[in-house]
Design an enzyme around this catalytic site. Structure first.
Site, short mmCIF file in Angstrom:
data_model
loop_
_atom_site.label_atom_id
_atom_site.label_comp_id
_atom_site.label_asym_id
_atom_site.label_seq_id
_atom_site.Cartn_x
_atom_site.Cartn_y
_atom_site.Cartn_z
NE ARG A 14 -2.64 -0.54 3.25
CZ ARG A 14 -2.17 -0.36 4.49
NH1 ARG A 14 -2.00 0.85 4.97
NH2 ARG A 14 -1.86 -1.41 5.22
CB SER A 99 -8.36 -0.74 2.29
OG SER A 99 -9.38 -0.97 3.24
CG HIS A 100 -8.93 2.49 5.44
ND1 HIS A 100 -8.54 1.17 5.57
CD2 HIS A 100 -8.03 3.22 6.15
CE1 HIS A 100 -7.46 1.12 6.35
NE2 HIS A 100 -7.13 2.35 6.70
CE LYS A 109 -6.71 -4.97 1.84
NZ LYS A 109 -8.03 -4.80 2.49
CG ASP A 241 -13.43 -0.53 4.11
OD1 ASP A 241 -14.17 -1.27 3.43
OD2 ASP A 241 -12.48 -0.97 4.79
CG ASP A 243 -11.10 -3.00 0.46
OD1 ASP A 243 -11.53 -2.31 1.40
OD2 ASP A 243 -10.24 -3.87 0.61
CG ASP A 245 -11.56 -4.96 3.90
OD1 ASP A 245 -12.01 -3.81 4.07
OD2 ASP A 245 -10.36 -5.24 4.11
NE ARG A 246 -11.94 -1.64 7.88
CZ ARG A 246 -11.45 -0.52 8.43
NH1 ARG A 246 -11.35 -0.42 9.74
NH2 ARG A 246 -11.07 0.49 7.68
CG HIS A 328 -10.87 -6.50 9.54
ND1 HIS A 328 -10.93 -6.54 8.17
CD2 HIS A 328 -10.11 -5.43 9.84
CE1 HIS A 328 -10.23 -5.56 7.65
NE2 HIS A 328 -9.71 -4.86 8.65
#
Length: 451
Positions: A14, A99-100, A109, A241, A243, A245-246, A328
């Site tokens: 990242r 992500s965020h 990832k 967020d 992507d 994932d949360r 998560h």
């Protein structure tokens, strides 16, 4: 071209585009992935960031030049790469996302077969070394891999719906704030199968982030969701967020629900169907989770925080679900991976079955176990600060070191951890039904940490 190591973190890649993450780095990561894992077929996708397609094209070039076939699932969320890798039974997956993080960032990832995570101790450092030095084994007589575009959405949606009993769902009103991230198309598809009324906020994917960075963990980003909940008298609010994932929950009053309180609550959804199951939780905040899991006949199992540790421990224990206070949430039937879609579906079923407002279901837990929330402090010498805290508080409390330093007393406890990437200490404090004690002990610890 000289590449920087700065983008390689403990669990992912990242950094700013194009200074730290760029097409040359992506190309080399593609070559490194195949060389290291001997992958024959890999799933690839990207989120809504503007640099995503270009970075993906370079990554695919690196993969295919090494003879690896690519399954291109296009614009997606991280968990769709996890799903595609496991569902298609292929050798790995690479998601292009930051992500965020703000819009000028990008990253990756990576997972192996069965969507097992690749982190710094399971191959990411080897990928870093190959990619940065540009030293690869010679490619002789290798036939270039193929690229196949695959629409994984129908099977992914079908899988998500297996987590709930649709006949038990009530026609609740939901504010869904996807933050112009990648979750919008998924909500549109799920809407066709569910009895809910969706009020969509910032639903169109847009890598310019016209309404701010999609990161609901930031307090300043929450009002956009809370305001619509209050105005529309919705039953619940959900925000994601970039992507997805949360996901983050709000009650019918627009109040934000900390991720910690969701762990024990979601465990109930599984323990009601699979009594006696193991539930994984992290050491930062624990009492509420332990109480709820044990009350529902489950076995709580503590594990060091971080997705690679949680997933490994879940596989070892055969745990049906695992959750972290960072929002998560991990699921055995989702290849032990984290998802930002499964949690809210489970929550809506629990609310539907209870027939009570979300605030009613959560307030008792929040009042019984007040928490400080995670507080970050920049320090010069993190190890020295933690040693000082342990010397002062350890002798009169119960000390554990599963993840950082945890010290427990009958009425309060705290966890202190160092950041992996910066000179920061993270503090979490919780008490038993005593907000005054929470403030007293939090202030007391911060005075020492920052003194």
């Amino acid at each position: 071209m000289e590449l920087k190591r700065d983008a390689f973190k403990a669990y992912d890649i990242r950094g700013k585009y194009p200074e730290e993450v760029n097409e040359e780095l992506a190309y080399r990561i593609g070559r490194s992935f195949v060389e290291l894992f001997k992958a024959k077929k890999v799933a690839v996708g990207h989120d809504i960031r503007l640099s995503g397609p270009s970075v993906q094209a370079a990554l695919v070039r690196g993969l295919t030049e090494m003879g690896c076939d690519v399954v291109d699932i296009g614009q997606c969320g991280t968990e769709m790469i996890y799903f595609a890798t496991a569902y298609l039974k292929i050798d790995g997956g690479i998601m292009i996302t930051a992500s965020h993080n703000p819009k000028e960032y990008n990253g990756m990832k990576l997972v192996r077969e069965q969507s097992k995570p690749i982190s710094s101790d399971t191959g990411l450092k080897d990928i870093e070394e190959r990619a940065i030095t540009g030293v690869f084994e010679p490619v002789i007589g290798v036939t270039a891999g193929t690229v196949e575009a695959v629409d994984i959405m129908p099977e992914y949606i079908k899988h998500l719906l297996t987590y709930v009993d649709i006949s038990a769902l009530k026609p609740l009103k939901i504010v869904a704030n996807t933050g112009n991230g990648a979750a919008g198309p998924i909500i549109n598809e799920l809407e066709k199968h569910l009895p809910f009324q969706f009020i969509k906020v910032f639903n169109e994917p847009d890598g310019n982030f016209p309404n701010g960075v999609p990161n609901p963990i930031l307090e300043e980003n929450r009002e956009a969701t809370a305001k619509v909940i209050r105005e529309t008298k919705a039953d619940i609010g959900i925000a994601w967020d970039g992507d997805f994932d949360r996901c983050f929950m709000f009650d019918e009053n627009g109040e934000f629900i900390e991720g910690y309180y969701m762990v024990g609550f979601l465990a109930k959804a599984f323990l009601s169907k699979l009594p006696g199951s193991k539930i994984i939780y992290d050491p930062r905040l624990t009492w509420n989770t332990i109480e709820l899991v044990e009350a529902d006949g489950g076995t709580p199992v503590m594990c060091k925080s971080g997705h690679a540790f949680i997933k490994e421990r879940m596989r070892k224990e055969g745990a049906v679900y695992g959750g972290e206070m960072s929002a998560h949430h991990y699921f055995k039937d989702f290849s032990y991976c984290d998802s930002g879609m499964i949690p809210w579906l489970l929550v809506l079923e629990l609310i539907s079955r209870a027939g009570k407002p979300f605030s009613h279901l959560m307030s008792e837990r929040m009042n019984r176990y007040p928490i400080s929330g995670e507080i970050n402090s920049k320090v010069v010498d993190a190890k020295a600060v933690i040693a000082k805290i342990e010397a002062q508080y350890g002798p009169s409390g119960t000390v554990t070191k599963v993840d950082g330093l945890s010290i427990e007393y009958p009425q309060w406890r705290f966890n202190l951890r160092m950041s992996n990437t910066e000179p920061v200490i993270r503090l979490n404090v919780e008490t038993r039904e005593d907000a005054a004690l929470l403030k007293e002990k939090t202030d007391e610890l911060l005075a020492i940490i920052r003194g």
